[in-house]
Design a protein around this motif. Structure first.
Motif, PDB file in Angstrom:
ATOM      1  N   GLY A 183       0.867  -1.297  -0.016  1.00  0.00           N
ATOM      2  CA  GLY A 183      -0.177  -0.137   0.138  1.00  0.00           C
ATOM      3  C   GLY A 183       0.789   1.247   0.044  1.00  0.00           C
ATOM      4  O   GLY A 183       0.169   2.179   0.208  1.00  0.00           O
ATOM      5  N   ALA A 184       2.024   1.168  -0.498  1.00  0.00           N
ATOM      6  CA  ALA A 184       2.771   2.353  -0.341  1.00  0.00           C
ATOM      7  C   ALA A 184       2.276   3.296  -1.731  1.00  0.00           C
ATOM      8  O   ALA A 184       1.868   2.730  -2.673  1.00  0.00           O
ATOM      9  N   ASN A 185       2.263   4.650  -1.545  1.00  0.00           N
ATOM     10  CA  ASN A 185       1.869   5.444  -2.635  1.00  0.00           C
ATOM     11  C   ASN A 185       3.169   5.691  -3.434  1.00  0.00           C
ATOM     12  O   ASN A 185       2.552   6.270  -4.645  1.00  0.00           O
ATOM     13  N   CYS A 186       4.239   5.824  -3.036  1.00  0.00           N
ATOM     14  CA  CYS A 186       5.428   6.202  -3.745  1.00  0.00           C
ATOM     15  C   CYS A 186       6.488   5.457  -3.249  1.00  0.00           C
ATOM     16  O   CYS A 186       6.591   5.211  -2.066  1.00  0.00           O
ATOM     17  N   TYR A 187       7.672   5.311  -3.936  1.00  0.00           N
ATOM     18  CA  TYR A 187       8.776   4.404  -3.509  1.00  0.00           C
ATOM     19  C   TYR A 187      10.180   5.407  -4.174  1.00  0.00           C
ATOM     20  O   TYR A 187      10.188   5.562  -5.366  1.00  0.00           O
ATOM     21  N   VAL A 188      10.823   5.945  -3.085  1.00  0.00           N
ATOM     22  CA  VAL A 188      11.979   6.789  -3.783  1.00  0.00           C
ATOM     23  C   VAL A 188      13.272   6.143  -3.055  1.00  0.00           C
ATOM     24  O   VAL A 188      13.270   5.987  -1.922  1.00  0.00           O
ATOM     25  N   ALA A 189      14.146   5.981  -3.455  1.00  0.00           N
ATOM     26  CA  ALA A 189      15.464   5.659  -3.284  1.00  0.00           C
ATOM     27  C   ALA A 189      16.325   6.696  -2.755  1.00  0.00           C
ATOM     28  O   ALA A 189      16.613   7.914  -3.580  1.00  0.00           O
ATOM     29  N   LYS A 190      16.762   6.823  -1.708  1.00  0.00           N
ATOM     30  CA  LYS A 190      17.790   7.766  -1.151  1.00  0.00           C
ATOM     31  C   LYS A 190      19.123   7.995  -1.810  1.00  0.00           C
ATOM     32  O   LYS A 190      19.790   6.924  -1.890  1.00  0.00           O
ATOM     33  N   PRO A 191      19.463   8.948  -2.579  1.00  0.00           N
ATOM     34  CA  PRO A 191      20.785   8.959  -3.051  1.00  0.00           C
ATOM     35  C   PRO A 191      21.873   9.170  -1.794  1.00  0.00           C
ATOM     36  O   PRO A 191      21.549   9.817  -0.882  1.00  0.00           O
ATOM     37  N   MET A 192      23.187   8.741  -2.201  1.00  0.00           N
ATOM     38  CA  MET A 192      24.312   8.959  -1.261  1.00  0.00           C
ATOM     39  C   MET A 192      24.594  10.497  -1.163  1.00  0.00           C
ATOM     40  O   MET A 192      25.128  11.138   0.042  1.00  0.00           O
ATOM     41  N   ASP A 193      24.652  11.135  -2.168  1.00  0.00           N
ATOM     42  CA  ASP A 193      25.182  12.395  -2.418  1.00  0.00           C
ATOM     43  C   ASP A 193      24.121  13.354  -1.658  1.00  0.00           C
ATOM     44  O   ASP A 193      22.844  13.503  -1.681  1.00  0.00           O
ATOM     45  N   LEU A 194      24.918  14.313  -0.789  1.00  0.00           N
ATOM     46  CA  LEU A 194      23.992  15.083  -0.125  1.00  0.00           C
ATOM     47  C   LEU A 194      23.257  16.346  -0.581  1.00  0.00           C
ATOM     48  O   LEU A 194      22.053  16.245  -0.382  1.00  0.00           O
ATOM     49  N   SER A 195      23.650  17.009  -1.405  1.00  0.00           N
ATOM     50  CA  SER A 195      22.875  17.683  -2.580  1.00  0.00           C
ATOM     51  C   SER A 195      21.687  17.098  -3.109  1.00  0.00           C
ATOM     52  O   SER A 195      20.538  17.482  -3.165  1.00  0.00           O
ATOM     53  N   ALA A 196      22.006  15.678  -3.653  1.00  0.00           N
ATOM     54  CA  ALA A 196      20.939  15.114  -4.417  1.00  0.00           C
ATOM     55  C   ALA A 196      19.718  14.683  -3.350  1.00  0.00           C
ATOM     56  O   ALA A 196      18.531  14.649  -3.686  1.00  0.00           O
ATOM     57  N   PHE A 197      20.236  14.329  -2.169  1.00  0.00           N
ATOM     58  CA  PHE A 197      19.114  13.751  -1.274  1.00  0.00           C
ATOM     59  C   PHE A 197      18.445  15.013  -0.710  1.00  0.00           C
ATOM     60  O   PHE A 197      17.076  14.926  -0.857  1.00  0.00           O
ATOM     61  N   GLN A 198      18.852  16.310  -0.598  1.00  0.00           N
ATOM     62  CA  GLN A 198      17.973  17.396  -0.606  1.00  0.00           C
ATOM     63  C   GLN A 198      17.135  17.633  -1.491  1.00  0.00           C
ATOM     64  O   GLN A 198      16.064  18.126  -1.265  1.00  0.00           O
ATOM     65  N   SER A 199      17.658  17.473  -2.930  1.00  0.00           N
ATOM     66  CA  SER A 199      16.760  17.858  -4.089  1.00  0.00           C
ATOM     67  C   SER A 199      15.585  16.624  -3.902  1.00  0.00           C
ATOM     68  O   SER A 199      14.585  17.193  -4.549  1.00  0.00           O
ATOM     69  N   ILE A 200      15.911  15.558  -3.614  1.00  0.00           N
ATOM     70  CA  ILE A 200      14.634  14.592  -3.592  1.00  0.00           C
ATOM     71  C   ILE A 200      13.689  15.046  -2.606  1.00  0.00           C
ATOM     72  O   ILE A 200      12.746  14.791  -2.677  1.00  0.00           O
TER      73      ILE A 200
END
Length: 144
Positions: free
Chosen positions: A107-124
Motif C-alpha cells: 500500500g505504499a503510494n510512492c517509492y523513492v531511493a535515497k541518493p548517497m550524495d548530500l545535495s541529491a538527497f536534499q533535491s529529492i
C-alpha cells in the motif's frame, strides 16, 4: 500564501532525519514535522486520541528500522481504517526490486531511493515536498 501541513518522518538514522528537516525548512510550505525512530513508535503516535491525537497529511517511511520495519509498519497502517487513507512515501536506501514490489503490494503510494550524495538527497526531499504538497490533492485533513 503559506500552506500548513503535517508530516510524519519514520527514520532511525538521526543524520538523515536532520537532513530531511533541513531540506524542508524555509520553503513556502509550513511543515509541522514529527519524527519517529521506528514503526512501533510511529503507530503509537498515530493511534493516540483526544488532545494527543496526531494525523499527518503524509508519511515519509524508511524501510530498514529497528523493532518494526517499514514493511511491517505499512501492513499495520493499512489494516487500520482510521489510518489507511494517509499517503505513504517510502524513502529508503534500498533499491532492491523485491523491496520496491513489496512496498507497493503493502500500500505504499510512492517509492523513492535515497541518493548517497548530500545535495541529491536534499533535491529529492524538495521534489517530494513539491509534488505531494504542491501538485497532489491529498485526502481531507483530519486535524484542526
Amino acid at each position: 500564501m503559506s500552506i500548513d501541513v503535517r508530516l510524519l518522518l519514520i527514520e532511525d538514522n538521526h543524520a538523515d532525519a536532520d537532513l530531511t528537516q533541513e531540506a524542508l525548512d524555509g520553503g513556502r510550505i509550513a511543515i509541522q514535522l514529527r519524527h519517529a525512530l521506528d514503526g512501533v513508535e510511529a503507530l503509537d503516535l498515530l493511534r493516540r486520541s483526544g488532545e494527543d491525537a496526531y494525523r499527518p497529511d503524509l508519511i515519509l517511511l524508511d524501510l530498514n528500522l529497528p523493532r518494526m520495519d517499514g514493511h511491517q509498519f505499512l501492513t499495520q497502517l493499512r489494516l487500520d481504517p482510521q489510518l489507511k487513507p494517509i499517503p505513504v512515501v517510502v524513502l529508503t536506501s534500498s533499491e532492491a526490486p523485491k523491496d520496491v514490489a513489496r512496498s507497493y503490494q503493502l500500500g505504499a503510494n510512492c517509492y523513492v531511493a535515497k541518493p548517497m550524495d548530500l545535495s541529491a538527497f536534499q533535491s529529492i526531499v524538495k521534489a517530494v515536498e513539491s509534488f505531494w504538497f504542491g501538485i497532489v490533492r491529498l485526502p481531507p485533513s483530519q486535524h484542526a
